[in-house]
Design an enzyme around this catalytic site. Structure first.
Site, short mmCIF file in Angstrom:
data_model
loop_
_atom_site.label_atom_id
_atom_site.label_comp_id
_atom_site.label_asym_id
_atom_site.label_seq_id
_atom_site.Cartn_x
_atom_site.Cartn_y
_atom_site.Cartn_z
N MET A 111 0.81 -1.22 0.00
CA MET A 111 0.00 0.00 0.00
C MET A 111 0.85 1.28 0.00
SD MET A 111 -2.92 -1.33 -0.14
CE MET A 111 -4.10 -0.07 0.28
N ARG A 112 1.99 1.22 -0.62
CA ARG A 112 2.81 2.43 -0.72
C ARG A 112 3.22 2.62 -2.19
NH1 ARG A 112 0.77 3.06 3.25
NH2 ARG A 112 1.57 3.51 5.33
N ASN A 128 2.33 -5.89 -10.25
CA ASN A 128 1.33 -5.58 -9.24
C ASN A 128 0.02 -6.30 -9.54
OD1 ASN A 128 0.15 -3.99 -7.02
ND2 ASN A 128 -0.96 -2.88 -8.62
N HIS A 130 -3.99 -5.87 -9.33
CA HIS A 130 -5.00 -4.83 -9.13
C HIS A 130 -6.40 -5.47 -9.23
CE1 HIS A 130 -6.79 -0.97 -8.85
NE2 HIS A 130 -7.44 -1.14 -9.98
N ASP A 183 -1.39 2.01 -10.93
CA ASP A 183 -2.35 1.11 -11.58
C ASP A 183 -2.51 1.44 -13.07
OD1 ASP A 183 -2.77 -0.07 -9.09
OD2 ASP A 183 -4.43 1.25 -8.61
C1 GRF Z 1 -5.49 -7.81 -3.53
O1 GRF Z 1 -6.86 -7.78 -3.78
C2 GRF Z 1 -4.75 -7.01 -4.56
O2 GRF Z 1 -5.40 -6.94 -5.79
C3 GRF Z 1 -4.71 -5.64 -3.95
O3 GRF Z 1 -4.53 -5.86 -2.59
C4 GRF Z 1 -5.14 -7.10 -2.23
C5 GRF Z 1 -4.15 -7.88 -1.42
O4 GRF Z 1 -4.73 -9.03 -0.87
N1 GRF Z 1 -3.65 -4.86 -4.55
P1 GRF Z 1 -3.84 -10.04 -0.01
O5 GRF Z 1 -3.09 -9.21 1.06
O6 GRF Z 1 -2.89 -10.72 -0.95
O7 GRF Z 1 -4.82 -10.98 0.62
#
Ligand code: GRF
Length: 241
Positions: A111-112, A128, A130, A183
């Site tokens: 988340m960064r 990544n 998404h 994204d």
């Molecule tokens: C996933 O849905 C991914 O698409 C998004 O963050 C979520 C991470 O899920 N970027 P997890 O931590 O792998 O369960």
């Protein structure tokens, strides 16, 4: 980082492809990769390092349960990265990635936002997940689903919520290369997920995740088979789902 080559597009290196998985939370996609490696579905691939900016991320526990190197890297609050230089956090992350001889970086719920100078060190080596559908080259504001419907592209946080709020019938999951624009990188794999009338944000995101768990394994398998690590792969050379 080592280089891969081979006329066949097969990873000719005798040493495995070493992944770093960066996460901030649950880590179910990390688990999908761990399970695939342990069940021999990803020959020639290993997880060299798991990094979390969140000390309480369950993904760290998952890594430790499987005896994988797992590191909490304090990062501070989300911020907009500098365009011209790496942050101190990114410099520390770079050192770690080099120390663990990482070949490839998977952002799995990380988340960064990473800066352009950081990403430039690893061209075509950062991917990544998404939880929505992105167009082939990653850019643009609309996406045409298989049934010909044009839907908006949902980027950023809470993509499942955005899809529900838009009242559309189909969303999905996309694995893409990471570029400085969030994204918006070229797509590697993608799959549609039908939105049910009774879906909540949670139920929809959970169904998208089921698809993600398969797609992330497939994306890593594809990247390990090709010269994708150093080459710019046009989307049409990669199979769509
Ligand atoms: C996933 O849905 C991914 O698409 C998004 O963050 C979520 C991470 O899920 N970027 P997890 O931590 O792998 O369960």
């Amino acid at each position: 980082m080592k280089s891969y080559s081979g006329m066949s597009g097969i990873n000719m290196s005798e040493t495995p492809l070493r992944l770093a998985v960066l996460l901030s939370g649950n880590g179910s996609n990390l688990q999908a990769l761990i399970d695939a490696i342990e069940s021999k579905q990803l020959p020639g691939v290993e997880i060299a390092l798991v990094v979390s900016n969140n000390p309480n991320a369950y993904g760290l526990q998952r890594a430790l349960k499987h005896a994988l190197p797992a590191i909490y890297l304090p990062w501070g609050p989300a911020n907009v990265p500098q365009k011209t230089e790496m942050s101190e956090n990114e410099t520390r992350l770079t050192s770690l990635l080099r120390l663990f001889q990482v070949d490839f970086i998977v952002l799995a719920g990380w988340m960064r936002i990473l800066s352009a100078p950081f990403l430039e060190q690893f061209p075509r080596r950062v991917i990544n997940l998404h939880p929505a559908l992105l167009p082939n080259d990653g850019t643009g504001s609309t996406y045409t689903t298989k049934d010909g419907t044009e839907i908006p592209v949902f980027r950023g946080l809470r993509a499942a919520r955005q899809a529900l709020d838009a009242g559309i019938k189909v969303t999905g999951s996309t694995i893409h290369y990471v570029t400085p624009e969030v994204d918006a990188g070229p797509v590697i794999c993608r799959e549609e997920v039908v939105i049910e009338s009774e879906d909540t944000e949670e139920s929809l995101h959970e169904r998208v995740k089921v698809v993600e768990h398969r797609l992330i394994v497939e994306a890593v398998r594809k990247l390990n088979r090709r010269d994708a690590i150093t080459e710019h792969l046009p989307y049409d050379k990669i199979t769509e789902h």
